[in-house]
Design an enzyme around this catalytic site. Structure first.
Site, PDB file in Angstrom:
ATOM      1  N   ASN A 145       5.914  12.814  -1.664  1.00 13.54           N
ATOM      2  CA  ASN A 145       6.262  12.796  -1.072  1.00 13.54           C
ATOM      3  C   ASN A 145       6.900  13.337  -0.115  1.00 13.54           C
ATOM      4  OD1 ASN A 145       7.262  10.539   1.118  1.00 13.54           O
ATOM      5  ND2 ASN A 145       6.530   8.472  -0.530  1.00 13.54           N
ATOM      6  N   LYS A 194       9.341  12.217   1.725  1.00 11.64           N
ATOM      7  CA  LYS A 194      10.310  11.972   2.521  1.00 11.64           C
ATOM      8  C   LYS A 194      11.424  11.856   3.895  1.00 11.64           C
ATOM      9  CE  LYS A 194      10.745   9.298  -1.459  1.00 11.64           C
ATOM     10  NZ  LYS A 194      11.246   8.486  -3.372  1.00 11.64           N
ATOM     11  N   HIS A 233       6.106   1.278   1.141  1.00 13.55           N
ATOM     12  CA  HIS A 233       6.173   2.086  -0.647  1.00 13.55           C
ATOM     13  C   HIS A 233       7.579   1.126  -0.393  1.00 13.55           C
ATOM     14  CE1 HIS A 233       9.135   5.397  -2.078  1.00 13.55           C
ATOM     15  NE2 HIS A 233       8.390   5.703  -2.377  1.00 13.55           N
ATOM     16  N   GLU A 247      10.664   1.698  -0.374  1.00 12.77           N
ATOM     17  CA  GLU A 247      11.546   1.881   0.011  1.00 12.77           C
ATOM     18  C   GLU A 247      11.571   0.842   0.820  1.00 12.77           C
ATOM     19  OE1 GLU A 247      12.487   6.065  -2.055  1.00 12.77           O
ATOM     20  OE2 GLU A 247      12.145   6.384   0.070  1.00 12.77           O
ATOM     21  N   GLU A 285       4.428   2.536  -8.384  1.00 10.01           N
ATOM     22  CA  GLU A 285       6.132   3.284  -8.912  1.00 10.01           C
ATOM     23  C   GLU A 285       7.040   1.662  -9.269  1.00 10.01           C
ATOM     24  OE1 GLU A 285       6.098   6.088  -6.395  1.00 10.01           O
ATOM     25  OE2 GLU A 285       5.961   5.043  -5.123  1.00 10.01           O
ATOM     26  N   GLY A 312      13.423   8.138  -8.639  1.00 12.52           N
ATOM     27  CA  GLY A 312      14.653   9.025  -8.294  1.00 12.52           C
ATOM     28  C   GLY A 312      15.180   8.925  -9.811  1.00 12.52           C
ATOM     29  N   SER A 337      10.293   9.415 -11.125  1.00 10.70           N
ATOM     30  CA  SER A 337      10.971  10.759 -12.047  1.00 10.70           C
ATOM     31  C   SER A 337       9.754  11.487 -12.286  1.00 10.70           C
ATOM     32  CB  SER A 337      11.792  10.011 -12.517  1.00 10.70           C
ATOM     33  OG  SER A 337      12.832   9.420 -12.208  1.00 10.70           O
TER      34      SER A 337
END
Length: 264
Positions: free
Chosen positions: A10, A12, A96, A98, A166, A172, A222
């Site tokens: 991804n 992004k 996702h 986000e 996730e 991240g 990560s």
């Protein structure tokens, strides 16, 4: 037959035309297992989908990072499933974290998007996962089950769905803790993969044993070249959805973790 290992990248909201060309130029000569061992999908920003699709090696595929919940129309800024089909983009990432957090996409909305994309022939990487607050309150499995249930209520055929677990608190952050911390349900691989196992159990009870056995459940949070082989040997982890590391040469190393899975 076992579940084929799946690695998604991804990208992004990153990249310029030249940067994207460099990423593809790194991927194309990479020495990776054949397509019968691992399925690789990269997801560049919308504006680069045609470019990447044209330049990318034929055994890798592309995915969009989102799609609209119904047929296109007066929905400024959205990209419809029909547009992706027209571009011959085979995959889309939906749900996702986000988008769930920043754009307040509900479980039901994500379920509707998954169902619509599937109905038009797209394959879906459906994302689920809990926040740090939800994890610390002990509601991880409840949250993930509710997110998955919203999809299961709209979908009967899971053939073209990959579930990406996730944990939001791991995306991240680079947090990769020790197995001992799993005892307190802390930042541990062991706990994360317990979720994979229990998610598969949930599918068995709430969909069917066949769906539970054949649906790929991949991990994101990560993942990098250094830890990917350790993660790949987990029995209910069928691959990865990779963020930042998918923009780097180490993405090839992550793809090669499929060989570890094959040999377990």
């Amino acid at each position: 037959m076992g579940r084929k290992f799946f690695v998604g990248g991804n990208w992004k909201c990153n990249g310029t035309t030249e940067e994207v060309k460099k990423i593809v130029a790194t991927l194309n000569p990479g020495d990776v297992p054949p397509s019968d061992v691992v399925e690789v999908v990269v997801s560049p920003p919308y504006v680069f989908l045609p470019l990447v699709k044209t330049l990318l090696r034929p055994d890798f595929h592309v995915a969009a990072q989102n799609s609209w919940v119904k047929k296109g129309g007066a929905y400024t800024g959205e990209v419809s499933v029909e547009m992706l089909v027209d571009l011959e983009v085979p995959w889309v990432i939906l749900g996702h974290s986000e988008r769930r957090q920043l754009l307040s996409e509900s479980n039901e909305f994500v379920g509707d998007k998954v169902a619509y994309a599937l109905s038009k022939g797209l394959k879906v990487i459906a994302c689920v996962g809990e926040t740090l607050e939800q994890r610390e309150s002990g509601s991880t499995l409840e949250v993930v089950a509710a997110q998955t249930k919203a999809i299961a209520e709209k979908v009967s055929d899971w053939t073209n769905i990959v579930i990406a677990y996730e944990p939001v608190w791991a995306i991240g952050t680079g947090k990769v803790a020790t197995p001992a911390q799993a005892q307190e349900v802390c930042l541990s691989f062991s706990f994360r993969f317990l979720v994979h196992s229990q998610l598969r159990d949930w599918l068995q009870v709430n969909t069917s044993p066949e769906i539970a056995e054949t649906t790929r459940i991949i991990y994101g949070g990560s993942v990098n070249g250094a830890n990917s082989k350790e993660l790949a040997v987990q029995p209910d982890v069928d691959g990865f959805l990779v963020g930042g590391a998918s923009l780097k040469p180490e993405f090839i190393d992550i793809i090669n973790a499929a060989t570890v899975k094959k040999n377990t």
